[in-house]
Design a protein around this motif. Structure first.
Motif, PDB file in Angstrom:
ATOM      1  N   TYR A 116      15.182  13.297  -2.893  1.00  0.00           N
ATOM      2  CA  TYR A 116      15.097  13.275  -4.348  1.00  0.00           C
ATOM      3  C   TYR A 116      13.945  14.175  -4.790  1.00  0.00           C
ATOM      4  O   TYR A 116      12.993  14.400  -4.031  1.00  0.00           O
ATOM      5  CB  TYR A 116      14.872  11.846  -4.856  1.00  0.00           C
ATOM      6  CG  TYR A 116      16.065  10.944  -4.632  1.00  0.00           C
ATOM      7  CD1 TYR A 116      17.111  10.909  -5.550  1.00  0.00           C
ATOM      8  CD2 TYR A 116      16.160  10.145  -3.506  1.00  0.00           C
ATOM      9  CE1 TYR A 116      18.209  10.084  -5.345  1.00  0.00           C
ATOM     10  CE2 TYR A 116      17.250   9.318  -3.289  1.00  0.00           C
ATOM     11  CZ  TYR A 116      18.276   9.297  -4.220  1.00  0.00           C
ATOM     12  OH  TYR A 116      19.367   8.502  -4.006  1.00  0.00           O
ATOM     13  N   ASP A 117      14.029  14.660  -6.018  1.00  0.00           N
ATOM     14  CA  ASP A 117      13.007  15.584  -6.506  1.00  0.00           C
ATOM     15  C   ASP A 117      11.600  15.003  -6.408  1.00  0.00           C
ATOM     16  O   ASP A 117      10.642  15.705  -6.068  1.00  0.00           O
ATOM     17  CB  ASP A 117      13.316  16.022  -7.940  1.00  0.00           C
ATOM     18  CG  ASP A 117      13.416  14.855  -8.917  1.00  0.00           C
ATOM     19  OD1 ASP A 117      13.618  13.707  -8.473  1.00  0.00           O
ATOM     20  OD2 ASP A 117      13.302  15.107 -10.138  1.00  0.00           O
ATOM     21  N   VAL A 118      11.470  13.688  -6.690  1.00  0.00           N
ATOM     22  CA  VAL A 118      10.139  13.079  -6.676  1.00  0.00           C
ATOM     23  C   VAL A 118       9.564  12.962  -5.277  1.00  0.00           C
ATOM     24  O   VAL A 118       8.366  12.734  -5.107  1.00  0.00           O
ATOM     25  CB  VAL A 118      10.162  11.698  -7.362  1.00  0.00           C
ATOM     26  CG1 VAL A 118      10.419  11.835  -8.852  1.00  0.00           C
ATOM     27  CG2 VAL A 118      11.189  10.780  -6.708  1.00  0.00           C
ATOM     28  N   GLN A 119      10.415  13.116  -4.263  1.00  0.00           N
ATOM     29  CA  GLN A 119       9.923  13.119  -2.889  1.00  0.00           C
ATOM     30  C   GLN A 119       9.371  14.485  -2.483  1.00  0.00           C
ATOM     31  O   GLN A 119       8.686  14.597  -1.467  1.00  0.00           O
ATOM     32  CB  GLN A 119      11.034  12.729  -1.913  1.00  0.00           C
ATOM     33  CG  GLN A 119      11.518  11.298  -2.032  1.00  0.00           C
ATOM     34  CD  GLN A 119      12.670  11.032  -1.087  1.00  0.00           C
ATOM     35  OE1 GLN A 119      13.822  11.347  -1.366  1.00  0.00           O
ATOM     36  NE2 GLN A 119      12.357  10.455   0.064  1.00  0.00           N
ATOM     37  N   GLN A 122       0.816  -1.217   0.000  1.00  0.00           N
ATOM     38  CA  GLN A 122       0.000   0.000   0.000  1.00  0.00           C
ATOM     39  C   GLN A 122       0.848   1.266   0.000  1.00  0.00           C
ATOM     40  O   GLN A 122       0.383   2.328  -0.412  1.00  0.00           O
ATOM     41  CB  GLN A 122      -0.933  -0.010   1.208  1.00  0.00           C
ATOM     42  CG  GLN A 122      -2.024  -1.068   1.107  1.00  0.00           C
ATOM     43  CD  GLN A 122      -2.783  -1.278   2.398  1.00  0.00           C
ATOM     44  OE1 GLN A 122      -2.328  -0.876   3.476  1.00  0.00           O
ATOM     45  NE2 GLN A 122      -3.941  -1.929   2.314  1.00  0.00           N
ATOM     46  N   MET A 123       2.118   1.167   0.441  1.00  0.00           N
ATOM     47  CA  MET A 123       3.008   2.321   0.441  1.00  0.00           C
ATOM     48  C   MET A 123       3.552   2.633  -0.951  1.00  0.00           C
ATOM     49  O   MET A 123       4.076   3.716  -1.197  1.00  0.00           O
ATOM     50  CB  MET A 123       4.198   2.071   1.371  1.00  0.00           C
ATOM     51  CG  MET A 123       3.872   2.058   2.854  1.00  0.00           C
ATOM     52  SD  MET A 123       3.342   3.657   3.487  1.00  0.00           S
ATOM     53  CE  MET A 123       4.786   4.666   3.140  1.00  0.00           C
ATOM     54  N   CYS A 124       3.452   1.683  -1.877  1.00  0.00           N
ATOM     55  CA  CYS A 124       4.051   1.853  -3.203  1.00  0.00           C
ATOM     56  C   CYS A 124       3.231   2.841  -4.043  1.00  0.00           C
ATOM     57  O   CYS A 124       2.012   2.898  -3.939  1.00  0.00           O
ATOM     58  CB  CYS A 124       4.137   0.511  -3.927  1.00  0.00           C
ATOM     59  SG  CYS A 124       5.227  -0.692  -3.125  1.00  0.00           S
ATOM     60  N   SER A 125       3.935   3.599  -4.856  1.00  0.00           N
ATOM     61  CA  SER A 125       3.293   4.569  -5.744  1.00  0.00           C
ATOM     62  C   SER A 125       4.131   4.678  -7.010  1.00  0.00           C
ATOM     63  O   SER A 125       5.082   3.919  -7.212  1.00  0.00           O
ATOM     64  CB  SER A 125       3.194   5.934  -5.047  1.00  0.00           C
ATOM     65  OG  SER A 125       4.499   6.483  -4.853  1.00  0.00           O
ATOM     66  N   ASP A 126       3.780   5.634  -7.868  1.00  0.00           N
ATOM     67  CA  ASP A 126       4.530   5.816  -9.109  1.00  0.00           C
ATOM     68  C   ASP A 126       5.976   6.225  -8.853  1.00  0.00           C
ATOM     69  O   ASP A 126       6.841   6.008  -9.692  1.00  0.00           O
ATOM     70  CB  ASP A 126       3.856   6.886  -9.982  1.00  0.00           C
ATOM     71  CG  ASP A 126       2.544   6.397 -10.570  1.00  0.00           C
ATOM     72  OD1 ASP A 126       2.335   5.172 -10.592  1.00  0.00           O
ATOM     73  OD2 ASP A 126       1.736   7.246 -10.991  1.00  0.00           O
ATOM     74  N   PRO A 178      15.094   2.924  -5.046  1.00  0.00           N
ATOM     75  CA  PRO A 178      13.666   3.055  -5.354  1.00  0.00           C
ATOM     76  C   PRO A 178      13.278   4.358  -6.028  1.00  0.00           C
ATOM     77  O   PRO A 178      12.107   4.561  -6.326  1.00  0.00           O
ATOM     78  CB  PRO A 178      13.018   2.966  -3.969  1.00  0.00           C
ATOM     79  CG  PRO A 178      14.040   3.586  -3.061  1.00  0.00           C
ATOM     80  CD  PRO A 178      15.393   3.224  -3.638  1.00  0.00           C
ATOM     81  N   PHE A 179      14.240   5.271  -6.288  1.00  0.00           N
ATOM     82  CA  PHE A 179      13.867   6.597  -6.787  1.00  0.00           C
ATOM     83  C   PHE A 179      14.407   6.886  -8.191  1.00  0.00           C
ATOM     84  O   PHE A 179      14.453   8.049  -8.602  1.00  0.00           O
ATOM     85  CB  PHE A 179      14.312   7.679  -5.806  1.00  0.00           C
ATOM     86  CG  PHE A 179      13.571   7.619  -4.502  1.00  0.00           C
ATOM     87  CD1 PHE A 179      12.207   7.858  -4.450  1.00  0.00           C
ATOM     88  CD2 PHE A 179      14.225   7.284  -3.337  1.00  0.00           C
ATOM     89  CE1 PHE A 179      11.509   7.780  -3.265  1.00  0.00           C
ATOM     90  CE2 PHE A 179      13.542   7.210  -2.148  1.00  0.00           C
ATOM     91  CZ  PHE A 179      12.180   7.449  -2.097  1.00  0.00           C
ATOM     92  N   TYR A 180      14.787   5.828  -8.904  1.00  0.00           N
ATOM     93  CA  TYR A 180      15.118   6.031 -10.316  1.00  0.00           C
ATOM     94  C   TYR A 180      13.826   6.243 -11.099  1.00  0.00           C
ATOM     95  O   TYR A 180      12.833   5.533 -10.898  1.00  0.00           O
ATOM     96  CB  TYR A 180      15.864   4.820 -10.880  1.00  0.00           C
ATOM     97  CG  TYR A 180      16.039   4.906 -12.381  1.00  0.00           C
ATOM     98  CD1 TYR A 180      16.929   5.815 -12.930  1.00  0.00           C
ATOM     99  CD2 TYR A 180      15.288   4.101 -13.236  1.00  0.00           C
ATOM    100  CE1 TYR A 180      17.076   5.925 -14.305  1.00  0.00           C
ATOM    101  CE2 TYR A 180      15.436   4.200 -14.613  1.00  0.00           C
ATOM    102  CZ  TYR A 180      16.337   5.119 -15.143  1.00  0.00           C
ATOM    103  OH  TYR A 180      16.485   5.230 -16.500  1.00  0.00           O
ATOM    104  N   VAL A 181      13.826   7.228 -11.976  1.00  0.00           N
ATOM    105  CA  VAL A 181      12.686   7.441 -12.862  1.00  0.00           C
ATOM    106  C   VAL A 181      13.195   7.629 -14.289  1.00  0.00           C
ATOM    107  O   VAL A 181      14.291   8.152 -14.507  1.00  0.00           O
ATOM    108  CB  VAL A 181      11.849   8.679 -12.447  1.00  0.00           C
ATOM    109  CG1 VAL A 181      11.212   8.466 -11.085  1.00  0.00           C
ATOM    110  CG2 VAL A 181      12.688   9.935 -12.442  1.00  0.00           C
TER     111      VAL A 181
END
Length: 309
Positions: free
Chosen positions: A167-170, A72-76, A113-116
């Motif tokens: 990270y920027d996405v955070q 449930q913690m997972c997202s894009d 986990p924060f590679y996009v």
């Protein structure tokens, strides 16, 4: 014919003593050999662990709830299961077994986990720090093969946290989009260079299930200071790696076991106002020279995690 025992027609009913055998016997004959092997080993070890620890129903339900909340913690932009794999050392183990390269090749480490995908393509020399925070750093080097020959046209996908440790996405809406991300291409001599900021240690997200697990185990969540790279070129094995600063106090206790001796770089402090001005920095600034050595695909064992374009 006794209940739950091996018979000429297979296993019958469930019993604790032969539980793994009973479950594995249900796998259909047409199942692929590799899937059969993996599931059989997993089931054998999981059932053995349950017996060895004498797991209670309450404890098993706690485990199920933990995994449910992890999903449930997972997202894009956040992958809690990758974090879980990382902090248990599984990511590093799988990677180590899956990437056998000739001596001298750049070693892999965890993807994180924060590679996009979709980071902007940048010209060599570009500054990927968009928020102006942190100590200026210039990174320069070459991409070469195992014979030291330049690899022209190699791409380096780079990403890092900002000086606040995110990270920027955070921090969408706080940091500029694609802050501290960029994709660079080597020139005819295999050279690349870019401007950024000196990395700092930071905690992996510890507000979820993985953070609670680390707390329960008496472990901290901090990652040693690093820059991320994915380096790829046609015909070469893709490298997923970091470079680490030598002065970080978490080098020997990185939360995800990602540090390798060969990936600790030499960060030099440069106090040259003229050179700083040329780089559009203020003195002093940091500099690191780092060469990536790629192995040809035919010289490696295992599978590549990220396919070539």
């Amino acid at each position: 014919m006794s209940e739950g025992k091996l018979t000429s027609t297979g296993l019958e009913f469930f019993d604790a003593e032969h539980s793994a055998d009973v479950v594995n016997a249900r796998t259909a004959p047409e199942t692929s050999a590799r899937l059969r092997e993996i599931m059989s080993v997993f089931i054998n070890h999981i059932h053995a662990a349950v017996r060895e620890t004498r797991l209670t129903s309450e404890e098993w339900m706690t485990g199920i709830e933990f995994l449910t909340k992890t999903g449930q913690m997972c997202s894009d932009w956040r992958q809690e299961f990758i974090l879980l794999s990382d902090v248990l050392g599984i990511s590093m183990l799988v990677d180590a077994m899956d990437h056998y390269r000739p001596t001298g090749s750049t070693e892999n480490t965890v993807l994180g986990p924060f590679y996009v995908t979709g980071a902007p393509r940048c010209e060599n020399g570009a500054n990927i720090c968009l928020d102006g925070k942190g100590e200026p750093l210039v990174v320069a080097g070459r991409v070469v093969d195992n014979d030291g020959k330049p690899v022209a046209g190699a791409t380096l996908d780079v990403w890092a946290t900002n000086d606040d440790g995110f990270y920027d996405v955070q921090q969408k809406g706080v940091q500029p989009e694609h802050n501290l991300r960029g994709v660079f291409t080597t020139d005819a001599e295999g050279q690349y260079w870019f401007r950024t900021v000196k990395p700092r240690f930071y905690p992996i997200p510890d507000d979820g299930t993985v953070g609670k697990l680390l707390t329960a185990l008496g472990r901290h969540p901090n990652r040693a200071a690093h820059l991320h790279f994915i380096v790829k070129a046609p015909g070469f094995d893709t490298v997923v790696t970091h470079i680490f600063t030598p002065d970080c106090r978490y080098l020997a206790e990185d939360a995800v076991f990602g540090v390798k001796q060969s990936l600790i770089a030499d960060f030099q402090k440069i106090d040259d106002p003229a050179e700083a001005e040329r780089l559009e920095f203020t003195a002093p600034f940091w500099k690191v020279e780092w060469n990536f050595v790629l192995a040809r695909c035919e010289d490696v064992g295992g599978n590549q995690r990220i396919p070539h374009e």
